[in-house]
Scaffold this motif. Structure first.
Motif, PDB file in Angstrom:
ATOM      1  N   GLY A  43      88.199   1.183  39.231  1.00  0.00           N
ATOM      2  CA  GLY A  43      89.173   1.688  40.584  1.00  0.00           C
ATOM      3  C   GLY A  43      90.868   1.581  40.305  1.00  0.00           C
ATOM      4  O   GLY A  43      91.671   1.622  40.855  1.00  0.00           O
ATOM      5  N   SER A  44      90.666   1.045  38.041  1.00  0.00           N
ATOM      6  CA  SER A  44      92.550   1.332  38.007  1.00  0.00           C
ATOM      7  C   SER A  44      92.397   2.143  37.171  1.00  0.00           C
ATOM      8  O   SER A  44      91.604   3.326  37.217  1.00  0.00           O
ATOM      9  CB  SER A  44      92.169  -0.222  36.756  1.00  0.00           C
ATOM     10  N   ALA A  45      94.003   2.626  37.363  1.00  0.00           N
ATOM     11  CA  ALA A  45      94.615   3.673  36.556  1.00  0.00           C
ATOM     12  C   ALA A  45      93.780   3.639  35.225  1.00  0.00           C
ATOM     13  O   ALA A  45      93.331   3.218  34.393  1.00  0.00           O
ATOM     14  CB  ALA A  45      96.107   3.700  37.231  1.00  0.00           C
ATOM     15  N   ALA A  46      93.232   5.248  35.110  1.00  0.00           N
ATOM     16  CA  ALA A  46      92.667   5.585  34.080  1.00  0.00           C
ATOM     17  C   ALA A  46      93.147   5.477  32.737  1.00  0.00           C
ATOM     18  O   ALA A  46      94.512   6.042  32.783  1.00  0.00           O
ATOM     19  CB  ALA A  46      91.991   6.716  33.750  1.00  0.00           C
ATOM     20  N   PRO A  47      93.219   5.455  31.490  1.00  0.00           N
ATOM     21  CA  PRO A  47      94.241   4.742  30.824  1.00  0.00           C
ATOM     22  C   PRO A  47      93.849   7.103  30.137  1.00  0.00           C
ATOM     23  O   PRO A  47      93.414   7.508  29.507  1.00  0.00           O
ATOM     24  CB  PRO A  47      93.616   4.355  29.172  1.00  0.00           C
ATOM     25  N   LEU A  48      94.397   7.083  28.689  1.00  0.00           N
ATOM     26  CA  LEU A  48      95.522   8.638  28.748  1.00  0.00           C
ATOM     27  C   LEU A  48      94.137   8.532  27.481  1.00  0.00           C
ATOM     28  O   LEU A  48      93.846   9.822  27.919  1.00  0.00           O
ATOM     29  CB  LEU A  48      96.927   8.218  27.640  1.00  0.00           C
ATOM     30  N   ARG A  49      93.794   8.009  26.886  1.00  0.00           N
ATOM     31  CA  ARG A  49      92.644   8.132  25.970  1.00  0.00           C
ATOM     32  C   ARG A  49      90.992   8.411  26.326  1.00  0.00           C
ATOM     33  O   ARG A  49      90.179   9.534  25.843  1.00  0.00           O
ATOM     34  CB  ARG A  49      92.166   6.660  24.706  1.00  0.00           C
ATOM     35  N   ARG A  50      90.803   7.516  27.589  1.00  0.00           N
ATOM     36  CA  ARG A  50      90.128   8.454  28.414  1.00  0.00           C
ATOM     37  C   ARG A  50      90.206  10.157  29.377  1.00  0.00           C
ATOM     38  O   ARG A  50      89.277  10.876  29.312  1.00  0.00           O
ATOM     39  CB  ARG A  50      89.686   7.578  29.372  1.00  0.00           C
ATOM     40  N   ARG A  51      91.122  10.062  30.144  1.00  0.00           N
ATOM     41  CA  ARG A  51      91.268  11.242  30.793  1.00  0.00           C
ATOM     42  C   ARG A  51      91.203  12.261  29.383  1.00  0.00           C
ATOM     43  O   ARG A  51      91.278  13.655  30.088  1.00  0.00           O
ATOM     44  CB  ARG A  51      92.704  11.134  30.678  1.00  0.00           C
ATOM     45  N   LEU A  52      91.962  11.968  28.212  1.00  0.00           N
ATOM     46  CA  LEU A  52      92.361  13.344  27.050  1.00  0.00           C
ATOM     47  C   LEU A  52      90.957  13.355  26.589  1.00  0.00           C
ATOM     48  O   LEU A  52      90.051  14.561  26.341  1.00  0.00           O
ATOM     49  CB  LEU A  52      92.587  12.501  26.125  1.00  0.00           C
ATOM     50  N   LEU A  53      89.383  12.553  26.116  1.00  0.00           N
ATOM     51  CA  LEU A  53      88.381  12.783  26.344  1.00  0.00           C
ATOM     52  C   LEU A  53      87.243  13.173  26.849  1.00  0.00           C
ATOM     53  O   LEU A  53      87.176  14.735  26.773  1.00  0.00           O
ATOM     54  CB  LEU A  53      87.466  11.075  26.110  1.00  0.00           C
ATOM     55  N   GLY A  54      87.350  13.511  28.544  1.00  0.00           N
ATOM     56  CA  GLY A  54      87.294  14.077  29.736  1.00  0.00           C
ATOM     57  C   GLY A  54      87.959  16.074  29.534  1.00  0.00           C
ATOM     58  O   GLY A  54      87.081  16.378  29.382  1.00  0.00           O
ATOM     59  N   PHE A  55      89.044  15.583  28.813  1.00  0.00           N
ATOM     60  CA  PHE A  55      89.715  16.780  28.980  1.00  0.00           C
ATOM     61  C   PHE A  55      89.164  17.910  27.494  1.00  0.00           C
ATOM     62  O   PHE A  55      88.722  18.836  28.334  1.00  0.00           O
ATOM     63  CB  PHE A  55      91.228  17.164  29.020  1.00  0.00           C
ATOM     64  N   VAL A  56      88.779  17.185  26.649  1.00  0.00           N
ATOM     65  CA  VAL A  56      88.205  17.533  25.511  1.00  0.00           C
ATOM     66  C   VAL A  56      86.707  18.100  25.763  1.00  0.00           C
ATOM     67  O   VAL A  56      86.008  18.813  25.452  1.00  0.00           O
ATOM     68  CB  VAL A  56      88.517  16.796  24.279  1.00  0.00           C
ATOM     69  N   VAL A  57      86.614  16.690  25.860  1.00  0.00           N
ATOM     70  CA  VAL A  57      84.786  17.262  26.370  1.00  0.00           C
ATOM     71  C   VAL A  57      83.993  18.027  27.321  1.00  0.00           C
ATOM     72  O   VAL A  57      83.677  19.339  26.693  1.00  0.00           O
ATOM     73  CB  VAL A  57      83.583  16.379  26.841  1.00  0.00           C
ATOM     74  N   ASP A  58      85.516  18.498  28.110  1.00  0.00           N
ATOM     75  CA  ASP A  58      84.596  20.166  29.372  1.00  0.00           C
ATOM     76  C   ASP A  58      85.471  21.331  28.381  1.00  0.00           C
ATOM     77  O   ASP A  58      85.137  22.044  28.891  1.00  0.00           O
ATOM     78  CB  ASP A  58      86.339  19.774  30.123  1.00  0.00           C
ATOM     79  N   LEU A  59      86.757  21.262  27.605  1.00  0.00           N
ATOM     80  CA  LEU A  59      87.065  22.210  25.980  1.00  0.00           C
ATOM     81  C   LEU A  59      85.999  22.894  25.801  1.00  0.00           C
ATOM     82  O   LEU A  59      85.436  23.767  25.802  1.00  0.00           O
ATOM     83  CB  LEU A  59      88.220  21.543  25.856  1.00  0.00           C
TER      84      LEU A  59
END
Length: 156
Positions: A43-59
């Protein structure tokens, strides 16, 4: 001449330092504090590294799916369309993409507990495709595309 020049240069620097000090006074203690989120954990704000990981996996997933249909040729721009579909549809109904699931993050609305919805998911994906709205952040960990769509990315 040197004293005159240095005194002129000290003026803006001193003003900048004053603004910087005032900025620290108004800054929240942690990301998401202004939204009432916990400092860490689910429930806390997601850090940049997790957001970046998710974006790269989607790409990468979009490129692999598209390559399966365009082989032996390269996917070209068709992978962008595939990325758009695997981003919009799951976020609309579930608040996650395949990459976000792997990174253990999700998208939530800040104005309601309802699902993100089609309009917000499409707008988020379009703004992400332009890159700039997705990489300019405020201290709360929200980028332009999050603020414009009234969403936030949280940890699971």
């Amino acid at each position: 001449m040197r004293n005159v020049l240095s005194s002129w240069l000290d003026g803006p620097r001193a003003a900048f330092n004053n603004v910087r000090e005032q900025g620290h006074d108004a800054r929240p203690a942690y990301r998401g504090e202004e939204q009432g989120l916990p400092e860490s954990g689910p429930g806390s704000a997601a850090p940049l590294r997790r957001r970046l990981l998710g974006f790269v996996v989607d790409l990468l997933l979009a490129a692999v799916i598209t390559a399966a249909f365009t082989a032996p040729n390269y996917p070209g721009d068709w992978s962008v369309l595939t990325w758009f579909v695997i981003t919009v549809l799951p976020v609309t109904f579930f608040g996650v993409t395949p990459g976000m699931t792997l990174a253990r993050i999700w998208v939530a609305r800040t104005d309601s507990t309802k699902p993100v919805g089609l309009l917000r998911a499409v707008l988020r994906a379009l703004l992400t495709a332009f890159i700039i709205p997705a990489v300019i952040w405020d201290f709360n960990g929200r980028s332009w595309h999050d603020r414009l769509t009234q969403t936030i990315v949280l940890r699971r």
